[in-house]
Design a protein around this motif. Structure first.
Motif, mmCIF file in Angstrom:
data_model
loop_
_atom_site.group_PDB
_atom_site.id
_atom_site.type_symbol
_atom_site.label_atom_id
_atom_site.label_comp_id
_atom_site.label_asym_id
_atom_site.label_seq_id
_atom_site.Cartn_x
_atom_site.Cartn_y
_atom_site.Cartn_z
ATOM 1 N N ALA A 11 0.784 -1.253 0.259
ATOM 2 C CA ALA A 11 -0.292 -0.665 -0.289
ATOM 3 C C ALA A 11 0.887 1.475 -0.001
ATOM 4 C CB ALA A 11 -1.128 0.484 1.289
ATOM 5 N N ILE A 12 1.610 1.152 0.907
ATOM 6 C CA ILE A 12 2.969 2.721 0.968
ATOM 7 C C ILE A 12 3.530 2.144 -0.674
ATOM 8 C CG2 ILE A 12 5.025 3.314 1.707
ATOM 9 C CD1 ILE A 12 4.049 1.622 4.047
ATOM 10 N N HIS A 13 3.832 1.435 -0.967
ATOM 11 C CA HIS A 13 4.325 1.371 -2.295
ATOM 12 C C HIS A 13 3.397 2.182 -3.225
ATOM 13 C CE1 HIS A 13 6.939 0.011 -5.790
ATOM 14 N NE2 HIS A 13 5.740 -0.291 -6.434
ATOM 15 N N GLN A 14 2.222 2.086 -3.333
ATOM 16 C CA GLN A 14 1.260 2.670 -4.172
ATOM 17 C C GLN A 14 0.808 3.899 -4.507
ATOM 18 O OE1 GLN A 14 0.321 0.606 -6.870
ATOM 19 N NE2 GLN A 14 1.311 -0.718 -6.914
ATOM 20 N N ALA A 15 1.356 4.626 -2.626
ATOM 21 C CA ALA A 15 0.923 5.914 -2.846
ATOM 22 C C ALA A 15 1.857 6.768 -2.782
ATOM 23 C CB ALA A 15 0.206 5.351 -1.178
ATOM 24 N N VAL A 16 2.435 6.710 -4.405
ATOM 25 C CA VAL A 16 3.316 7.533 -4.796
ATOM 26 C C VAL A 16 2.749 9.155 -4.044
ATOM 27 C CG1 VAL A 16 4.510 8.444 -6.640
ATOM 28 C CG2 VAL A 16 3.508 6.051 -6.458
ATOM 29 N N GLY A 17 2.537 9.441 -4.248
ATOM 30 C CA GLY A 17 1.755 10.647 -4.334
ATOM 31 C C GLY A 17 1.090 11.051 -3.357
ATOM 32 N N TYR A 18 1.096 10.459 -1.810
ATOM 33 C CA TYR A 18 0.692 10.327 -1.122
ATOM 34 C C TYR A 18 2.090 11.459 0.485
ATOM 35 C CZ TYR A 18 -4.126 8.993 -1.787
ATOM 36 O OH TYR A 18 -4.864 8.622 -2.158
ATOM 37 N N THR A 19 2.033 12.602 0.870
ATOM 38 C CA THR A 19 3.012 13.568 1.701
ATOM 39 C C THR A 19 2.720 13.120 3.119
ATOM 40 O OG1 THR A 19 1.388 15.751 1.277
ATOM 41 C CG2 THR A 19 3.250 14.392 -0.516
ATOM 42 N N LYS A 20 1.585 12.259 3.460
ATOM 43 C CA LYS A 20 1.466 11.797 5.020
ATOM 44 C C LYS A 20 0.913 10.872 5.303
ATOM 45 C CE LYS A 20 -1.613 13.594 8.917
ATOM 46 N NZ LYS A 20 -2.850 12.241 9.153
ATOM 47 N N PHE A 21 1.096 9.999 6.586
ATOM 48 C CA PHE A 21 0.954 8.974 6.942
ATOM 49 C C PHE A 21 0.731 8.392 8.032
ATOM 50 C CE2 PHE A 21 3.342 8.735 2.447
ATOM 51 C CZ PHE A 21 3.238 7.568 1.630
ATOM 52 N N THR A 22 -0.618 7.737 7.887
ATOM 53 C CA THR A 22 -0.894 7.664 9.640
ATOM 54 C C THR A 22 -0.926 6.513 9.847
ATOM 55 O OG1 THR A 22 -2.459 9.276 9.373
ATOM 56 C CG2 THR A 22 -2.646 7.908 11.156
ATOM 57 N N THR A 23 -0.494 5.974 10.912
ATOM 58 C CA THR A 23 0.018 4.496 10.850
ATOM 59 C C THR A 23 -0.891 4.165 12.658
ATOM 60 O OG1 THR A 23 1.707 4.849 12.432
ATOM 61 C CG2 THR A 23 2.499 4.161 9.985
ATOM 62 N N ASP A 24 -1.018 2.852 12.586
ATOM 63 C CA ASP A 24 -1.691 2.221 13.763
ATOM 64 C C ASP A 24 -1.795 0.800 13.636
ATOM 65 O OD1 ASP A 24 -3.868 1.651 15.431
ATOM 66 O OD2 ASP A 24 -5.450 1.759 14.382
#
Length: 361
Positions: A7-20
């Motif tokens: 999922a992280i690999h596919q989220a190329v354009g994202y600049t904020k990541f929330t992890t739980d």
């Protein structure tokens, strides 16, 4: 873990990541657990989970005095071991996720979420979490504690309401603290707790992030604004969706959109009768009206079952449609007439402005 990495690999354009990673918390290590482990059991687990070198680093690194400008904290050796056992596995997972996001030249904001934990987040716990990540080269720009907020629900304003609100939660310290230190005023206690947590976040150059923010009343927002000095990230989602259902419910009884709303309510109730929503399935039988409530009052006067679960019906088929069209409710909502879409957007905008105004310091 592999799915998360993909999922992280596919989220190329994202600049904020929330992890739980809250499922990895070992709650028995905390003193708030009803069957909390003794110090000797925690020490035994501490020795199992960490190498001798790691134990030495933890004992040394977290024994220092932390001063946030609001309060100073000094963790005892026993507290350090408890927090290491409670959070260690989740912290290691967050390190792994951070490193996966960091691959390449990506610049991003990192937000570990403690909101989904079953226990309230204390300032010392947030210090432990933030300091661990920062010291090990994975600093968090935002952090979301568990404040005791429930999604799409108002926060209790009286001690009696708080007792009911928290009766099934692992928050044994909350009501006694409200009664002994804040004269039975839950909002005063909440404001002070947010002030301390916000100071911890700032101490680590981070911003306090509020999750489950939909449905909170004006005074709660104002206290959060004052407690954070306006430096806060406030997450909403459910409320904007509920305003779509408000618009549908207000259409003439014979209109197709009002009838669609009614069938969604019926479908939710059918699922509840089968126990599809776990313990909250019982809420359906306790609410015999279909009002969703007043936004500015946190929808406390609404049908709590529908407020929480109606939105989930978008992923269900309209099996009782009189014309035999059994498409998903989501597909039908996508065909909403332009004038209704305009009204929903107007309400969404009004709500967001109202929210921002009350969150101002």
């Amino acid at each position: 873990m592999e799915s998360a990495k993909e999922a992280i690999h596919q989220a190329v354009g994202y600049t904020k990541f929330t992890t739980d990673a809250s499922r990895l918390f070992i709650l028995e290590a905390g003193t708030g657990h009803p069957q909390a482990w003794s110090n000797s059991v925690v020490e035994e687990k501490f020795n199992e989970l960490f190498t001798a070198e790691e134990r030495k680093w933890i004992a040394s690194e977290f024994s220092r005095r932390f001063s946030t400008g609001v309060q100073a904290y000094q963790l005892s050796a026993a507290e350090i071991r408890r927090m290491a056992v409670k959070f260690g596995q989740s912290l290691r997972l967050n390190e792994n996720l951070y490193d996966t996001i960091k691959k390449g030249t990506r610049t991003f904001d990192f937000e570990p979420s403690l909101d989904a934990a079953e226990t309230l987040t204390t300032p010392p716990e947030m210090i432990f979490y933030m300091h661990w990540l920062k010291t090990r080269g994975r600093p968090a720009q935002l952090v979301s504690p568990n404040l005791g907020f429930k999604k799409r629900q108002a926060y209790p304003e009286t001690a009696a309401a708080l007792e009911t609100y928290a009766h099934d939660k692992m928050w044994p310290e909350l009501l006694p603290r409200v009664m002994s230190d804040y004269g039975g005023n839950p909002l005063a206690e909440l404001g002070e707790r947010v002030r301390e947590l916000a100071a911890v976040a700032r101490h680590f150059q981070g911003t306090l992030s509020i999750h489950s923010g939909s449905g909170k009343q004006a005074e709660v927002l104002q206290r959060i604004g004052r407690a954070t000095g306006g430096r806060v990230n406030y997450k909403i989602s459910g409320e904007l969706q509920l305003q779509l259902f408000d618009v549908l419910s207000e259409q003439p009884a014979a209109s197709p959109w009002r009838m669609l709303f009614e069938r969604m309510c019926d479908r939710a109730t059918e699922f509840a009768a089968k126990g599809a929503f776990g313990a909250e399935s019982d809420l359906a039988a306790q609410n015999n009206h279909r009002r969703l409530g007043d936004t500015e009052r946190g929808r406390e006067d609404g049908n709590h079952f529908l407020v929480f679960w109606l939105g989930n019906m978008v992923g269900s088929r309209d099996v009782n449609s009189p014309d035999g069209d059994r498409r998903f409710f989501k597909e039908k909502l996508d065909e909403l007439p332009a004038e209704l879409v305009t009204e929903v957007r107007r309400r969404n905008m009004t709500y967001i402005v109202w929210l921002a105004e009350h969150l101002r310091a």
